[in-house]
Design a protein around this motif. Structure first.
Motif, PDB file in Angstrom:
ATOM      1  N   VAL A 260       0.859  -1.182   0.000  1.00 38.23           N
ATOM      2  CA  VAL A 260       0.000   0.000   0.000  1.00 38.23           C
ATOM      3  C   VAL A 260       0.901   1.240   0.000  1.00 38.23           C
ATOM      4  CG1 VAL A 260      -1.641   1.317   1.394  1.00 38.23           C
ATOM      5  CG2 VAL A 260      -1.930  -1.151   1.114  1.00 38.23           C
ATOM      6  N   LEU A 261       0.549   2.235  -0.808  1.00 38.59           N
ATOM      7  CA  LEU A 261       1.381   3.416  -0.973  1.00 38.59           C
ATOM      8  C   LEU A 261       1.106   4.458   0.106  1.00 38.59           C
ATOM      9  CD1 LEU A 261       1.268   3.884  -4.858  1.00 38.59           C
ATOM     10  CD2 LEU A 261       2.922   2.602  -3.466  1.00 38.59           C
ATOM     11  N   GLY A 262       2.097   5.305   0.338  1.00 38.42           N
ATOM     12  CA  GLY A 262       1.975   6.332   1.357  1.00 38.42           C
ATOM     13  C   GLY A 262       0.879   7.331   1.081  1.00 38.42           C
ATOM     14  N   GLY A 263       0.559   7.557  -0.198  1.00 38.24           N
ATOM     15  CA  GLY A 263      -0.490   8.514  -0.539  1.00 38.24           C
ATOM     16  C   GLY A 263      -1.893   7.971  -0.388  1.00 38.24           C
ATOM     17  N   ASP A 264      -2.008   6.694  -0.112  1.00 38.00           N
ATOM     18  CA  ASP A 264      -3.321   6.050   0.028  1.00 38.00           C
ATOM     19  C   ASP A 264      -3.770   6.157   1.480  1.00 38.00           C
ATOM     20  OD1 ASP A 264      -5.567   4.471  -0.050  1.00 38.00           O
ATOM     21  OD2 ASP A 264      -4.600   2.760  -1.016  1.00 38.00           O
ATOM     22  N   HIS A 265      -4.225   7.334   1.881  1.00 36.75           N
ATOM     23  CA  HIS A 265      -4.496   7.606   3.283  1.00 36.75           C
ATOM     24  C   HIS A 265      -5.699   6.854   3.829  1.00 36.75           C
ATOM     25  CE1 HIS A 265      -1.986  11.542   3.751  1.00 36.75           C
ATOM     26  NE2 HIS A 265      -1.412  10.695   2.919  1.00 36.75           N
ATOM     27  N   ASP A 266      -6.532   6.304   2.975  1.00 37.41           N
ATOM     28  CA  ASP A 266      -7.662   5.500   3.453  1.00 37.41           C
ATOM     29  C   ASP A 266      -7.234   4.090   3.837  1.00 37.41           C
ATOM     30  OD1 ASP A 266      -9.454   7.531   3.178  1.00 37.41           O
ATOM     31  OD2 ASP A 266     -10.405   6.765   1.361  1.00 37.41           O
ATOM     32  N   ARG A 267      -6.042   3.662   3.381  1.00 31.79           N
ATOM     33  CA  ARG A 267      -5.613   2.282   3.621  1.00 31.79           C
ATOM     34  C   ARG A 267      -4.282   2.171   4.329  1.00 31.79           C
ATOM     35  NH1 ARG A 267      -6.170  -1.416  -1.633  1.00 31.79           N
ATOM     36  NH2 ARG A 267      -4.745   0.145  -2.516  1.00 31.79           N
ATOM     37  N   THR A 288      -5.878   4.701  10.484  1.00 31.76           N
ATOM     38  CA  THR A 288      -5.348   5.464   9.346  1.00 31.76           C
ATOM     39  C   THR A 288      -5.036   6.905   9.720  1.00 31.76           C
ATOM     40  OG1 THR A 288      -7.538   6.144   8.554  1.00 31.76           O
ATOM     41  CG2 THR A 288      -6.663   4.046   7.731  1.00 31.76           C
ATOM     42  N   GLY A 289      -5.258   7.279  10.972  1.00 26.13           N
ATOM     43  CA  GLY A 289      -4.881   8.620  11.408  1.00 26.13           C
ATOM     44  C   GLY A 289      -5.723   9.721  10.807  1.00 26.13           C
ATOM     45  N   LEU A 294     -10.586   2.834  11.283  1.00 24.17           N
ATOM     46  CA  LEU A 294      -9.927   1.647  11.799  1.00 24.17           C
ATOM     47  C   LEU A 294     -10.014   0.586  10.709  1.00 24.17           C
ATOM     48  CD1 LEU A 294     -11.185   1.396  15.498  1.00 24.17           C
ATOM     49  CD2 LEU A 294      -9.026   2.333  14.656  1.00 24.17           C
ATOM     50  N   ASN A 295      -8.867   0.052  10.311  1.00 27.29           N
ATOM     51  CA  ASN A 295      -8.775  -0.884   9.197  1.00 27.29           C
ATOM     52  C   ASN A 295      -8.283  -2.246   9.659  1.00 27.29           C
ATOM     53  OD1 ASN A 295      -9.552   1.113   7.429  1.00 27.29           O
ATOM     54  ND2 ASN A 295      -7.543   1.370   6.481  1.00 27.29           N
ATOM     55  N   GLY A 318     -14.252  13.187  17.069  1.00 30.34           N
ATOM     56  CA  GLY A 318     -12.907  13.452  17.570  1.00 30.34           C
ATOM     57  C   GLY A 318     -11.868  13.119  16.516  1.00 30.34           C
ATOM     58  N   TRP A 319     -10.627  13.597  16.716  1.00 27.85           N
ATOM     59  CA  TRP A 319      -9.612  13.434  15.684  1.00 27.85           C
ATOM     60  C   TRP A 319      -9.021  12.030  15.673  1.00 27.85           C
ATOM     61  CZ3 TRP A 319      -4.870  12.237  13.845  1.00 27.85           C
ATOM     62  CH2 TRP A 319      -4.510  12.797  12.622  1.00 27.85           C
TER      63      TRP A 319
END
Length: 371
Positions: A260-267, A288-289, A294-295, A318-319
């Protein structure tokens, strides 16, 4: 030990069952609102309103559920991307004797002032048990100074003969440890593994081949088209206080086997690794921050690679989003947190809801709201 004011009354409330007026009134009296600021009803209610708790790590010992959680406090620090507002100083442990029963809030189990190597920020902990001893694993900043005048995150361990503590810390952090969010999984053969790490404030991006850069970037990972920074895993020694091997990457891959790539913030991985085993498969779960999911990913080995499968929990109020998954009395439960009681990102409350599985082992996505 005292009993929290809100305690999963009848568990139906915590599992999203129909809330009657008495239950709603109880929450309102305890300081929580029955609905979110945008008018949605919460799936679950806080386990306690006695203190602020977050980052719940659940373990069943002798039939009782113990929740090792961060103890949130308000230190008056403004929110920032590095998490300086999360200035926790000690740990308190929650105990439930039965599903739906009252929640006992324990006294201080460990304080940062009693840890020789630590300076500040007692973030998300975990626990384990072996041969009559309970182990509490925790991250904290050491006493070095970086470009911001604060230390590097390391991971320590403390021991007790009681699951509620108090815990006595080792004089130094675990050699070779770094970053945040330790969680310990013990396999069927008794071998234990520690998973850990977090980017941004968790500092994983500052480490390269085990070497820390005190002047390194805190948020600019520069990896959108590159494999994402991985969470870490290391087998623990039999003494449960040291690593038995060099730290490895806990790699998350897509269905084609590509990282999984760093730009794929959903995963991609951000923090909050938690591993459990079901039907011979290893489930690597994480947050995933900045996209607040939560994955989970599934592998055939505790080392991975882990194939991404989907979301466990949609974004909460919340964040931050941080969790654990535990089997108790024949059912599986998801422990998580949100900001229902305070409405502030750094003052959170732990919740609990039932987790189910599809016949093929995948996990239906849970919404933290009922509408």
């Amino acid at each position: 030990m005292r009993i929290g004011l809100v305690s999963l009354a009848a568990l139906g409330l915590a599992l999203g069952a129909c809330q009657n007026q008495a239950e709603v009134d109880t929450m309102a009296a305890a300081g929580g609102d029955a609905v979110s600021p945008d008018g949605r009803s919460y799936l679950s209610q806080p386990l306690t309103s006695e203190i602020y708790t977050a980052d719940p790590s659940g373990h069943v010992f002798d039939g009782k559920l113990y929740i090792y959680a961060s103890h949130d406090i308000d230190a008056g620090i403004p929110d920032d991307d590095l998490g300086n507002q999360y200035a926790m100083r000690d740990y308190r442990i929650l105990r439930m004797d039965r599903p739906g029963g009252p929640v006992t809030v324990g006294p201080v189990a460990l304080d940062v002032k009693d840890v020789p190597w630590a300076s500040q920020q007692m973030w998300a902990p975990d626990a384990a048990y072996k041969d009559g001893t309970y182990y509490l694993y925790f991250p904290a900043r050491d006493k070095t100074k970086d470009k911001n005048g604060v230390g590097a995150f390391r991971i320590g361990v403390a021991t007790s003969k009681s699951p509620m503590g108090p815990f006595v810390p080792e004089p130094n952090y675990i050699e070779g440890s770094f970053s945040i969010d330790p969680s310990v999984f013990t396999d069927d053969d008794g071998t234990s593994y520690m998973y850990f790490g977090g980017i941004w404030g968790g500092q994983l991006q500052r480490w390269n081949n085990g070497v820390y850069d005190p002047q390194g970037s805190d948020t600019d990972l520069m990896q959108d088209d590159q494999p994402a920074i991985s969470g870490k895993v290391a087998r623990l020694s039999p003494d449960m206080k040291s690593f038995a091997e060099p730290v490895r990457d806990a790699l998350i891959v897509d269905e084609a086997g590509n990282p999984v790539l760093g730009g794929d913030h959903d995963r991609r991985f951000f923090e909050a690794a938690w591993v459990f085993k079901r039907d011979g498969k290893y489930y690597f779960t994480y947050s995933t921050g900045d996209t607040h999911y939560l994955n989970y990913a599934i592998g055939d080995s505790p080392y991975g690679p882990f194939t991404y499968k989907g979301h466990i929990l949609e974004p909460v109020q919340g964040w931050t989003s941080h969790h654990s998954i535990v089997e108790w009395n024949g059912k599986w439960y998801l422990l998580y947190h949100d900001t229902q009681l305070s409405g502030k990102n750094h003052l959170r409350n732990v919740k609990m809801t039932e987790l189910t599985f599809n016949p093929d082992g995948t996990i239906p996505t849970i919404s933290p709201f009922t509408n």
